[in-house]
Design a protein around this motif. Structure first.
Motif, PDB file in Angstrom:
ATOM      1  N   VAL A  93       0.870  -1.183   0.000  1.00 18.83           N
ATOM      2  CA  VAL A  93       0.000   0.000   0.000  1.00 18.83           C
ATOM      3  C   VAL A  93       0.904   1.230   0.000  1.00 18.83           C
ATOM      4  O   VAL A  93       1.754   1.369   0.879  1.00 18.83           O
ATOM      5  N   PRO A  94       0.781   2.124  -0.973  1.00 13.55           N
ATOM      6  CA  PRO A  94       1.658   3.306  -1.009  1.00 13.55           C
ATOM      7  C   PRO A  94       1.555   4.119   0.273  1.00 13.55           C
ATOM      8  O   PRO A  94       0.481   4.277   0.847  1.00 13.55           O
ATOM      9  N   GLU A  95       2.696   4.624   0.734  1.00 14.25           N
ATOM     10  CA  GLU A  95       2.728   5.477   1.918  1.00 14.25           C
ATOM     11  C   GLU A  95       2.321   6.897   1.534  1.00 14.25           C
ATOM     12  O   GLU A  95       2.849   7.463   0.580  1.00 14.25           O
ATOM     13  N   ASP A  96       1.385   7.466   2.275  1.00 13.14           N
ATOM     14  CA  ASP A  96       1.017   8.864   2.095  1.00 13.14           C
ATOM     15  C   ASP A  96       1.796   9.683   3.118  1.00 13.14           C
ATOM     16  O   ASP A  96       1.478   9.679   4.299  1.00 13.14           O
ATOM     17  N   LEU A  97       2.818  10.377   2.659  1.00 10.67           N
ATOM     18  CA  LEU A  97       3.681  11.160   3.542  1.00 10.67           C
ATOM     19  C   LEU A  97       3.469  12.659   3.344  1.00 10.67           C
ATOM     20  O   LEU A  97       4.326  13.464   3.687  1.00 10.67           O
ATOM     21  N   SER A  98       2.316  13.029   2.811  1.00  9.16           N
ATOM     22  CA  SER A  98       2.072  14.433   2.464  1.00  9.16           C
ATOM     23  C   SER A  98       1.990  15.345   3.683  1.00  9.16           C
ATOM     24  O   SER A  98       2.098  16.563   3.545  1.00  9.16           O
ATOM     25  N   ALA A  99       1.803  14.782   4.884  1.00 13.16           N
ATOM     26  CA  ALA A  99       1.740  15.610   6.091  1.00 13.16           C
ATOM     27  C   ALA A  99       3.124  16.013   6.589  1.00 13.16           C
ATOM     28  O   ALA A  99       3.231  16.802   7.532  1.00 13.16           O
ATOM     29  N   TYR A 100       4.168  15.495   5.959  1.00 15.05           N
ATOM     30  CA  TYR A 100       5.527  15.701   6.459  1.00 15.05           C
ATOM     31  C   TYR A 100       6.365  16.493   5.461  1.00 15.05           C
ATOM     32  O   TYR A 100       5.988  16.686   4.310  1.00 15.05           O
ATOM     33  N   ASP A 101       7.536  16.917   5.938  1.00 12.35           N
ATOM     34  CA  ASP A 101       8.412  17.760   5.122  1.00 12.35           C
ATOM     35  C   ASP A 101       9.631  17.035   4.580  1.00 12.35           C
ATOM     36  O   ASP A 101      10.349  17.584   3.744  1.00 12.35           O
ATOM     37  N   GLY A 102       9.896  15.827   5.055  1.00 14.66           N
ATOM     38  CA  GLY A 102      11.058  15.113   4.559  1.00 14.66           C
ATOM     39  C   GLY A 102      11.294  13.837   5.330  1.00 14.66           C
ATOM     40  O   GLY A 102      10.477  13.420   6.157  1.00 14.66           O
ATOM     41  N   LEU A 103      12.440  13.205   5.044  1.00 14.83           N
ATOM     42  CA  LEU A 103      12.852  11.981   5.717  1.00 14.83           C
ATOM     43  C   LEU A 103      14.086  12.249   6.569  1.00 14.83           C
ATOM     44  O   LEU A 103      14.958  13.032   6.191  1.00 14.83           O
ATOM     45  N   GLU A 104      14.144  11.580   7.716  1.00 12.15           N
ATOM     46  CA  GLU A 104      15.300  11.682   8.607  1.00 12.15           C
ATOM     47  C   GLU A 104      15.905  10.301   8.786  1.00 12.15           C
ATOM     48  O   GLU A 104      15.212   9.356   9.162  1.00 12.15           O
ATOM     49  N   LEU A 105      17.202  10.179   8.521  1.00 13.63           N
ATOM     50  CA  LEU A 105      17.934   8.934   8.679  1.00 13.63           C
ATOM     51  C   LEU A 105      18.824   9.043   9.911  1.00 13.63           C
ATOM     52  O   LEU A 105      19.540  10.033  10.077  1.00 13.63           O
ATOM     53  N   ARG A 106      18.768   8.045  10.767  1.00 17.98           N
ATOM     54  CA  ARG A 106      19.682   7.973  11.903  1.00 17.98           C
ATOM     55  C   ARG A 106      20.706   6.903  11.579  1.00 17.98           C
ATOM     56  O   ARG A 106      20.363   5.725  11.406  1.00 17.98           O
ATOM     57  N   LEU A 107      21.983   7.292  11.484  1.00 20.72           N
ATOM     58  CA  LEU A 107      23.007   6.368  11.007  1.00 20.72           C
ATOM     59  C   LEU A 107      24.363   6.693  11.620  1.00 20.72           C
ATOM     60  O   LEU A 107      24.581   7.767  12.178  1.00 20.72           O
ATOM     61  N   LYS A 108      25.270   5.751  11.485  1.00 28.67           N
ATOM     62  CA  LYS A 108      26.655   5.939  11.913  1.00 28.67           C
ATOM     63  C   LYS A 108      27.509   6.063  10.663  1.00 28.67           C
ATOM     64  O   LYS A 108      27.652   5.116   9.888  1.00 28.67           O
ATOM     65  N   GLY A 109      28.070   7.245  10.463  1.00 28.59           N
ATOM     66  CA  GLY A 109      28.759   7.534   9.219  1.00 28.59           C
ATOM     67  C   GLY A 109      30.132   6.901   9.115  1.00 28.59           C
ATOM     68  O   GLY A 109      30.709   6.409  10.087  1.00 28.59           O
ATOM     69  N   ASP A 110      30.659   6.945   7.892  1.00 32.81           N
ATOM     70  CA  ASP A 110      32.023   6.471   7.635  1.00 32.81           C
ATOM     71  C   ASP A 110      32.823   7.490   6.825  1.00 32.81           C
ATOM     72  O   ASP A 110      33.878   7.171   6.280  1.00 32.81           O
ATOM     73  N   GLY A 111      32.311   8.719   6.737  1.00 31.68           N
ATOM     74  CA  GLY A 111      33.016   9.764   6.012  1.00 31.68           C
ATOM     75  C   GLY A 111      32.745   9.790   4.525  1.00 31.68           C
ATOM     76  O   GLY A 111      33.315  10.616   3.809  1.00 31.68           O
ATOM     77  N   ARG A 112      31.866   8.921   4.035  1.00 29.12           N
ATOM     78  CA  ARG A 112      31.580   8.860   2.602  1.00 29.12           C
ATOM     79  C   ARG A 112      30.233   9.502   2.282  1.00 29.12           C
ATOM     80  O   ARG A 112      29.444   9.801   3.162  1.00 29.12           O
ATOM     81  N   ARG A 113      30.014   9.689   1.005  1.00 25.08           N
ATOM     82  CA  ARG A 113      28.741  10.218   0.514  1.00 25.08           C
ATOM     83  C   ARG A 113      27.876   9.064   0.021  1.00 25.08           C
ATOM     84  O   ARG A 113      28.342   8.176  -0.690  1.00 25.08           O
ATOM     85  N   TYR A 114      26.603   9.109   0.402  1.00 26.42           N
ATOM     86  CA  TYR A 114      25.628   8.112  -0.020  1.00 26.42           C
ATOM     87  C   TYR A 114      24.455   8.809  -0.699  1.00 26.42           C
ATOM     88  O   TYR A 114      24.344  10.040  -0.672  1.00 26.42           O
ATOM     89  N   LYS A 115      23.588   7.997  -1.281  1.00 26.38           N
ATOM     90  CA  LYS A 115      22.372   8.520  -1.895  1.00 26.38           C
ATOM     91  C   LYS A 115      21.165   7.756  -1.365  1.00 26.38           C
ATOM     92  O   LYS A 115      21.223   6.542  -1.183  1.00 26.38           O
ATOM     93  N   LEU A 116      20.094   8.477  -1.138  1.00 24.94           N
ATOM     94  CA  LEU A 116      18.797   7.864  -0.857  1.00 24.94           C
ATOM     95  C   LEU A 116      17.918   8.072  -2.078  1.00 24.94           C
ATOM     96  O   LEU A 116      17.823   9.191  -2.597  1.00 24.94           O
ATOM     97  N   ILE A 117      17.302   7.002  -2.536  1.00 25.03           N
ATOM     98  CA  ILE A 117      16.411   7.075  -3.692  1.00 25.03           C
ATOM     99  C   ILE A 117      15.022   6.626  -3.259  1.00 25.03           C
ATOM    100  O   ILE A 117      14.869   5.582  -2.629  1.00 25.03           O
ATOM    101  N   ILE A 118      14.028   7.411  -3.586  1.00 22.22           N
ATOM    102  CA  ILE A 118      12.639   7.106  -3.256  1.00 22.22           C
ATOM    103  C   ILE A 118      11.870   6.965  -4.561  1.00 22.22           C
ATOM    104  O   ILE A 118      11.898   7.863  -5.399  1.00 22.22           O
ATOM    105  N   ARG A 119      11.214   5.843  -4.713  1.00 23.79           N
ATOM    106  CA  ARG A 119      10.476   5.603  -5.954  1.00 23.79           C
ATOM    107  C   ARG A 119       8.978   5.725  -5.717  1.00 23.79           C
ATOM    108  O   ARG A 119       8.474   5.381  -4.652  1.00 23.79           O
ATOM    109  N   THR A 120       8.280   6.192  -6.743  1.00 26.13           N
ATOM    110  CA  THR A 120       6.835   6.392  -6.662  1.00 26.13           C
ATOM    111  C   THR A 120       6.080   5.486  -7.617  1.00 26.13           C
ATOM    112  O   THR A 120       4.870   5.614  -7.758  1.00 26.13           O
ATOM    113  N   SER A 121       6.773   4.599  -8.278  1.00 25.54           N
ATOM    114  CA  SER A 121       6.154   3.702  -9.251  1.00 25.54           C
ATOM    115  C   SER A 121       6.465   2.261  -8.878  1.00 25.54           C
ATOM    116  O   SER A 121       7.526   1.960  -8.319  1.00 25.54           O
ATOM    117  N   LEU A 122       5.551   1.364  -9.186  1.00 23.64           N
ATOM    118  CA  LEU A 122       5.779  -0.062  -8.952  1.00 23.64           C
ATOM    119  C   LEU A 122       6.706  -0.669  -9.999  1.00 23.64           C
ATOM    120  O   LEU A 122       7.170  -1.795  -9.837  1.00 23.64           O
TER     121      LEU A 122
END
Length: 363
Positions: A93-122
């Motif tokens: 079931v698709p998540e309706d996140l329209s009440a929010y302003d963004g995503l927050e990730l809690r993580l332990k870094g390693d000094g590198r750059r990563y990407k988060l990708i969010i898809r809206t299609s099946l």
């Protein structure tokens, strides 16, 4: 009873669409509760590379010794490769996140750059809404990615006419940025990124998402030492009226406990008089008096846009006594009020229930 059951049903109906102060957790662990997703690797082997990755649960790997997810593997540029990634299964079931302003990730870094990708299609190979983020080596950190910062990307190229956004989640580690740019922190070899949670957030300053109009007097029927003969009829006759104020208070408690950013307004006796009289805002449920219904409506609207009203419970009345009618001269109407002047005086945690919860003093 309707004040309680009705409020319970209303909160359950709107909770998913108005937003929670702490956000909605999409993946992660909180106390004895967990929200887990099924993750799978999608590495450069699909194009002949030799990189590999996985997503595992480390039951003692979080910053407080509890469970956390771990994205780990080895990335190599051999055979023209150079990326690893993991992705969730499509949400049923698709998540309706329209009440929010963004995503927050809690993580332990390693000094590198990563990407988060969010898809809206099946569909498997389609536009992904993407944000890059840098991490600090060996430090737990919270990364906030506003939805407004997400870039529609297809095969590492920006798509200018992308469709609207309705997310599922993918976490990707790659040496590539967008439109041919390289990841400046890319290093071949082993990597490990502990990820304890992905949740939505509401940006600061947070304003009420739910404004409830209750009633002054809700804490008074059971207040010790109170002279009921000097109280309004609803307080004196609470039992005869089906414990109406008792259930109004229980309804308020549901609002306060819901996690929804709220304001609870407790008007004194409501009248059909026009708005415009000077006002008194109080907390602790002690005042009596009257106030215009029109004025309460204006206060409700103002509270929705005021961070000073957020998570506050307060009473309000006019300075005009019951014995004096209040009228407005159409030729000389009162000035519009700045309700923030009143909201700024309010304090957290004052409901009037404090007096109910005090232990009797021994004699």
């Amino acid at each position: 009873m309707v004040e309680y059951i009705g409020m319970k049903n209303l909160i359950n109906a709107v909770k998913g669409s108005v937003g929670l102060r702490k956000g909605k957790i999409l993946f992660g662990f909180e106390g004895n509760n967990s929200t887990e997703l099924t993750w799978g690797a999608l590495d450069d082997v699909v194009m002949g590379g030799v990189s590999e990755s996985s997503f595992q649960i480390d039951r003692r790997g979080s910053e407080i010794g509890g469970p956390t997810g771990v994205f780990k593997g080895v990335v190599s540029t051999a055979n023209n490769g150079g990326f690893t990634s993991i992705r969730t299964k499509n949400f049923s079931v698709p998540e309706d996140l329209s009440a929010y302003d963004g995503l927050e990730l809690r993580l332990k870094g390693d000094g590198r750059r990563y990407k988060l990708i969010i898809r809206t299609s099946l569909n498997w190979d389609t536009v992904g809404y993407t944000a890059s983020f840098d991490t600090v080596a060996s430090q737990w950190q919270s990364i906030r990615l506003p939805f407004s910062s997400l870039r529609p990307i297809f095969r590492a190229r920006t798509v200018s006419d992308a469709p609207p956004f309705d997310p599922t989640n993918v976490l990707m580690f790659s040496k590539f940025e967008y439109d041919g740019k390289l990841n400046p922190t890319f290093v071949e070899g082993a990597f490990e990124l502990p990820l304890s949670s992905i949740r939505t957030y509401i940006k600061d300053p947070i304003c009420p998402r739910f404004v409830h109009v209750g009633s002054a007097g809700v804490t008074r029927p059971d207040r010790p030492g109170l002279d009921l003969s000097k109280q309004p009829p609803a307080v004196r006759l609470n039992k005869e009226l089906g414990f109406i104020l008792t259930f109004k208070l229980k309804g308020e408690d549901l609002v306060r406990e819901s996690g929804i950013p709220y304001a609870i307004i407790r008007p004194c006796a409501l009248t059909e008089e026009p708005a415009g009289a000077d006002l008194i805002f109080e907390q602790g449920d002690n005042i009596t008096g009257k106030i215009s219904r029109e004025e309460i409506a204006l206060i409700c609207v103002a509270a929705l846009d005021s961070p000073y009203a957020c998570d506050k419970t307060f009473e309000v009345k006019s300075v005009i006594p019951f014995s004096e009618p209040f009228t407005v001269d159409p030729e000389n109407p009162p000035p519009e009020k700045d309700y923030n002047i009143y909201f700024k005086t309010l304090k957290d945690g004052i409901t009037g229930k404090e007096l109910l919860e005090q232990s009797p003093v021994p004699v």
